[in-house]
Design a protein around this motif. Sequence first.
Motif, short mmCIF file in Angstrom:
data_model
loop_
_atom_site.label_atom_id
_atom_site.label_comp_id
_atom_site.label_asym_id
_atom_site.label_seq_id
_atom_site.Cartn_x
_atom_site.Cartn_y
_atom_site.Cartn_z
N PHE A 71 0.84 -1.20 0.00
CA PHE A 71 0.00 0.00 0.00
C PHE A 71 0.87 1.25 0.00
CE2 PHE A 71 -2.80 -3.28 1.25
CZ PHE A 71 -4.07 -2.89 0.87
N TYR A 72 0.48 2.21 -0.82
CA TYR A 72 1.21 3.46 -0.96
C TYR A 72 0.26 4.64 -0.86
CZ TYR A 72 5.16 0.79 -2.76
OH TYR A 72 6.19 -0.09 -2.90
N LEU A 73 0.79 5.77 -0.40
CA LEU A 73 0.15 7.06 -0.55
C LEU A 73 1.05 7.87 -1.46
CD1 LEU A 73 -1.02 7.95 3.07
CD2 LEU A 73 -2.29 6.80 1.26
N GLN A 74 0.44 8.61 -2.37
CA GLN A 74 1.23 9.36 -3.34
C GLN A 74 0.68 10.79 -3.43
OE1 GLN A 74 1.15 8.22 -7.67
NE2 GLN A 74 3.19 7.46 -7.13
N ALA A 75 1.58 11.75 -3.30
CA ALA A 75 1.22 13.17 -3.40
C ALA A 75 1.93 13.76 -4.61
CB ALA A 75 1.63 13.92 -2.14
N MET A 76 1.20 14.63 -5.35
CA MET A 76 1.77 15.28 -6.53
C MET A 76 1.45 16.76 -6.50
SD MET A 76 0.75 12.60 -9.53
CE MET A 76 1.38 13.68 -10.79
N GLU A 77 2.46 17.56 -6.83
CA GLU A 77 2.27 18.99 -6.98
C GLU A 77 3.32 19.47 -7.96
OE1 GLU A 77 1.20 21.75 -3.58
OE2 GLU A 77 3.29 22.30 -3.94
N ASP A 78 2.89 20.19 -8.98
CA ASP A 78 3.74 20.63 -10.07
C ASP A 78 4.41 19.40 -10.68
OD1 ASP A 78 2.98 23.29 -9.60
OD2 ASP A 78 4.57 23.54 -8.10
N ALA A 79 5.72 19.38 -10.77
CA ALA A 79 6.40 18.23 -11.37
C ALA A 79 6.95 17.29 -10.31
CB ALA A 79 7.54 18.72 -12.25
N ARG A 80 6.54 17.46 -9.07
CA ARG A 80 7.08 16.68 -7.95
C ARG A 80 6.08 15.63 -7.50
NH1 ARG A 80 7.65 18.68 -2.04
NH2 ARG A 80 5.93 19.95 -2.75
#
Length: 188
Positions: free
Chosen positions: A27-36
């Motif tokens: 299980f993973y949590l993934q956060a994205m903002e701009d190119a990160r």
Amino acid sequence: MSRVIHVFRQPERFVAGTVGEPGDRSFYLQAMEDARTVSVLLEKQQVSVLAERISALLAEIARRFGTELPDNESDQDTDPLVVPLEEEFRVGTMGLGWDADSRSIVVELLAVTEEEIDESVVLDDTDEGPDAVRVFLSPVQARAFAERAEMVVSAGRAPCPLCAEPLDPQGHVCVRLNGYHQRSAMAD
């Protein structure tokens, strides 16, 4: 060495997802903002608890501050996790709060450490402590996260109707049937 805190103030995406087959999923949590993009590994139970606590916090915020709750049927993000999946760390401690200034739910995920964590480092920018991911979510984003997380958790193996343990494709030895397979016990 100073701790690293990955802060996502306006994430485009914050989701729970899995890699692997039911019964052998990570299980993973993934956060994205701009190119990160930052991905962290955690346990199924942690995902479940986080979704439950976010839903409870949304209800409390609505009750206390009169904030309108988003509908349960918000726009659901059903896309898979972004690959390549590079785990930043394994989550140990999680923190949850309400930032009244930005009207956001704040989720903080701290890396597993061998030392006991002083709760003052949770949701704080101190230089000492475990690495962290801090995500600011609008109530709509928080509701969407909780809904998807609940779907991801429940998408695993079905529970046995007698003992609630997960059913394996290879068979299931049910403790409620004194160790006999359900099929063989019913055939007698």
